[in-house]
Design a protein around this motif. Structure first.
Motif, PDB file in Angstrom:
ATOM      1  N   GLY A 122      -2.201  11.193 -11.389  1.00 57.42           N
ATOM      2  CA  GLY A 122      -1.408  11.750 -12.471  1.00 57.42           C
ATOM      3  C   GLY A 122      -1.100  10.672 -13.493  1.00 57.42           C
ATOM      4  N   ALA A 123      -0.502  11.064 -14.596  1.00 57.83           N
ATOM      5  CA  ALA A 123      -0.238  10.118 -15.674  1.00 57.83           C
ATOM      6  C   ALA A 123       1.116   9.433 -15.558  1.00 57.83           C
ATOM      7  N   HIS A 124       1.983   9.928 -14.688  1.00 53.76           N
ATOM      8  CA  HIS A 124       3.357   9.432 -14.672  1.00 53.76           C
ATOM      9  C   HIS A 124       3.676   8.493 -13.512  1.00 53.76           C
ATOM     10  N   GLU A 125       2.793   8.394 -12.529  1.00 54.68           N
ATOM     11  CA  GLU A 125       3.041   7.508 -11.387  1.00 54.68           C
ATOM     12  C   GLU A 125       2.194   6.244 -11.520  1.00 54.68           C
ATOM     13  N   ASP A 126       2.660   5.188 -10.900  1.00 53.93           N
ATOM     14  CA  ASP A 126       1.943   3.915 -10.928  1.00 53.93           C
ATOM     15  C   ASP A 126       0.574   4.065 -10.268  1.00 53.93           C
ATOM     16  N   PRO A 127      -0.510   3.678 -10.955  1.00 53.46           N
ATOM     17  CA  PRO A 127      -1.858   3.855 -10.393  1.00 53.46           C
ATOM     18  C   PRO A 127      -2.046   3.163  -9.046  1.00 53.46           C
ATOM     19  N   GLU A 128      -1.451   1.993  -8.896  1.00 53.53           N
ATOM     20  CA  GLU A 128      -1.605   1.270  -7.629  1.00 53.53           C
ATOM     21  C   GLU A 128      -0.942   2.021  -6.491  1.00 53.53           C
ATOM     22  N   ARG A 129       0.235   2.544  -6.725  1.00 54.62           N
ATOM     23  CA  ARG A 129       0.931   3.309  -5.686  1.00 54.62           C
ATOM     24  C   ARG A 129       0.178   4.592  -5.362  1.00 54.62           C
ATOM     25  N   GLN A 130      -0.407   5.226  -6.369  1.00 63.14           N
ATOM     26  CA  GLN A 130      -1.197   6.431  -6.118  1.00 63.14           C
ATOM     27  C   GLN A 130      -2.403   6.106  -5.239  1.00 63.14           C
ATOM     28  N   GLY A 131      -3.054   4.985  -5.529  1.00 64.88           N
ATOM     29  CA  GLY A 131      -4.194   4.580  -4.718  1.00 64.88           C
ATOM     30  C   GLY A 131      -3.808   4.274  -3.288  1.00 64.88           C
ATOM     31  N   GLU A 132      -2.660   3.631  -3.124  1.00 67.15           N
ATOM     32  CA  GLU A 132      -2.187   3.305  -1.782  1.00 67.15           C
ATOM     33  C   GLU A 132      -1.872   4.574  -0.987  1.00 67.15           C
ATOM     34  N   LEU A 133      -1.276   5.555  -1.647  1.00 65.37           N
ATOM     35  CA  LEU A 133      -0.961   6.807  -0.963  1.00 65.37           C
ATOM     36  C   LEU A 133      -2.229   7.515  -0.520  1.00 65.37           C
ATOM     37  N   SER A 134      -3.203   7.590  -1.403  1.00 64.05           N
ATOM     38  CA  SER A 134      -4.456   8.246  -1.048  1.00 64.05           C
ATOM     39  C   SER A 134      -5.155   7.518   0.097  1.00 64.05           C
ATOM     40  N   ALA A 135      -5.142   6.180   0.057  1.00 67.38           N
ATOM     41  CA  ALA A 135      -5.771   5.396   1.123  1.00 67.38           C
ATOM     42  C   ALA A 135      -5.070   5.622   2.462  1.00 67.38           C
ATOM     43  N   ALA A 136      -3.751   5.752   2.419  1.00 67.70           N
ATOM     44  CA  ALA A 136      -2.999   6.009   3.652  1.00 67.70           C
ATOM     45  C   ALA A 136      -3.363   7.369   4.233  1.00 67.70           C
ATOM     46  N   PHE A 137      -3.432   8.387   3.371  1.00 70.66           N
ATOM     47  CA  PHE A 137      -3.826   9.711   3.833  1.00 70.66           C
ATOM     48  C   PHE A 137      -5.248   9.686   4.403  1.00 70.66           C
ATOM     49  N   ALA A 138      -6.146   8.991   3.714  1.00 66.86           N
ATOM     50  CA  ALA A 138      -7.540   8.919   4.166  1.00 66.86           C
ATOM     51  C   ALA A 138      -7.628   8.301   5.555  1.00 66.86           C
ATOM     52  N   ASP A 139      -6.849   7.255   5.785  1.00 67.17           N
ATOM     53  CA  ASP A 139      -6.878   6.584   7.083  1.00 67.17           C
ATOM     54  C   ASP A 139      -6.414   7.512   8.195  1.00 67.17           C
ATOM     55  N   VAL A 140      -5.343   8.259   7.928  1.00 66.35           N
ATOM     56  CA  VAL A 140      -4.837   9.206   8.934  1.00 66.35           C
ATOM     57  C   VAL A 140      -5.900  10.239   9.278  1.00 66.35           C
ATOM     58  N   ALA A 141      -6.544  10.799   8.256  1.00 64.44           N
ATOM     59  CA  ALA A 141      -7.564  11.820   8.487  1.00 64.44           C
ATOM     60  C   ALA A 141      -8.770  11.235   9.222  1.00 64.44           C
ATOM     61  N   GLN A 142      -9.212  10.066   8.793  1.00 60.64           N
ATOM     62  CA  GLN A 142     -10.398   9.477   9.402  1.00 60.64           C
ATOM     63  C   GLN A 142     -10.174   9.105  10.855  1.00 60.64           C
ATOM     64  N   ARG A 143      -8.983   8.654  11.190  1.00 66.71           N
ATOM     65  CA  ARG A 143      -8.676   8.326  12.586  1.00 66.71           C
ATOM     66  C   ARG A 143      -8.767   9.565  13.481  1.00 66.71           C
ATOM     67  N   ARG A 144      -8.572  10.733  12.866  1.00 64.31           N
ATOM     68  CA  ARG A 144      -8.653  11.984  13.628  1.00 64.31           C
ATOM     69  C   ARG A 144      -9.974  12.715  13.397  1.00 64.31           C
ATOM     70  N   ARG A 145     -10.877  12.043  12.716  1.00 69.69           N
ATOM     71  CA  ARG A 145     -12.203  12.601  12.426  1.00 69.69           C
ATOM     72  C   ARG A 145     -12.106  13.928  11.684  1.00 69.69           C
ATOM     73  N   VAL A 146     -11.167  13.974  10.768  1.00 70.37           N
ATOM     74  CA  VAL A 146     -10.987  15.139   9.906  1.00 70.37           C
ATOM     75  C   VAL A 146     -11.556  14.795   8.528  1.00 70.37           C
ATOM     76  N   PRO A 147     -12.372  15.654   7.933  1.00 70.19           N
ATOM     77  CA  PRO A 147     -12.925  15.360   6.609  1.00 70.19           C
ATOM     78  C   PRO A 147     -11.825  15.119   5.578  1.00 70.19           C
ATOM     79  N   TYR A 148     -12.031  14.105   4.744  1.00 68.15           N
ATOM     80  CA  TYR A 148     -11.062  13.765   3.700  1.00 68.15           C
ATOM     81  C   TYR A 148     -11.793  13.605   2.377  1.00 68.15           C
ATOM     82  N   VAL A 149     -11.288  14.268   1.351  1.00 70.65           N
ATOM     83  CA  VAL A 149     -11.874  14.179   0.016  1.00 70.65           C
ATOM     84  C   VAL A 149     -11.043  13.217  -0.822  1.00 70.65           C
ATOM     85  N   GLU A 150     -11.630  12.097  -1.192  1.00 71.97           N
ATOM     86  CA  GLU A 150     -10.970  11.119  -2.057  1.00 71.97           C
ATOM     87  C   GLU A 150     -11.102  11.582  -3.505  1.00 71.97           C
TER      88      GLU A 150
END
Length: 201
Positions: A122-150
């Protein structure tokens, strides 16, 4: 004959396609390109501005209302569309991870195949924090072998995505932006998750 399917899509206003003048969002566009026969019953359960805490608290009850009465043999699926509300609500990355983990673990317990679509930028949140959040979600999904769309990384500097945000409120895409999200979903294991050939897109 292919078994009937019910697909529940939970998330914030992005799964409802808010801001799309065609009212399709990414969910409608993805389903229009998904060759399932018979056509699945697709139900989007959106709560605007929802955090992962809110999602974790409600999804099970709401999904049960739509899946538990399905006829025997119906294939059931859960799609989780994540947003950026955890950032504005001040949730820690650890809490965001735990909330998603709880949803995915409960889905596995229910033998409900899950597919996760990460939060777009989005345009209103810090890009670095947005990237960190997405990476955290991706890690959770990947550890459970659930498909994750970045969606965050490929859209952060995408001209059309940024133009869509600039033309609106900075939070929601328009028609073109939802089309970009749909493309990412369709090319990130969606067909394979549904048991369809990848070239069915």
């Amino acid at each position: 004959m292919e078994l009937a399917r019910r697909i529940v899509v939970v998330g914030d206003e992005l799964v409802a396609g808010v801001g799309d003048p065609k009212a399709l969002g990414w969910v409608g566009r993805v389903m229009a390109r998904t060759a399932l026969e018979p056509a699945p019953v697709v139900m989007t359960l959106a709560v605007p501005g929802e955090t992962t805490a809110g999602l974790a608290a409600r999804w099970g009850t709401e999904a049960s209302l739509r899946l538990d009465d399905a006829p025997d043999g119906t294939r059931r699926h859960l799609v989780i569309g994540l947003g950026r509300a955890d950032l504005t609500a001040g949730l820690s990355l650890a809490r965001s991870r735990l909330n998603l983990a709880n949803v995915l673990d409960e889905a596995e317990h229910r033998k409900l195949p899950a597919f996760v679509v990460g939060p777009p930028p989005g345009a209103h949140e810090d890009p670095e924090r947005q990237g960190e959040l997405s990476a955290a979600f991706a890690d959770v999904a990947q550890r459970r072998r659930v498909p994750y769309v970045e969606t965050c990384a490929p859209l952060t500097r995408h001209e059309q995505w940024q133009a869509d945000l600039a033309g609106g409120d900075g939070n929601l895409p328009g028609q073109a932006g939802y089309g970009l999200m749909a493309w990412l979903v369709l090319h990130s294991g969606w067909q394979r998750w549904l048991g369809l050939p990848d070239d069915a897109v």
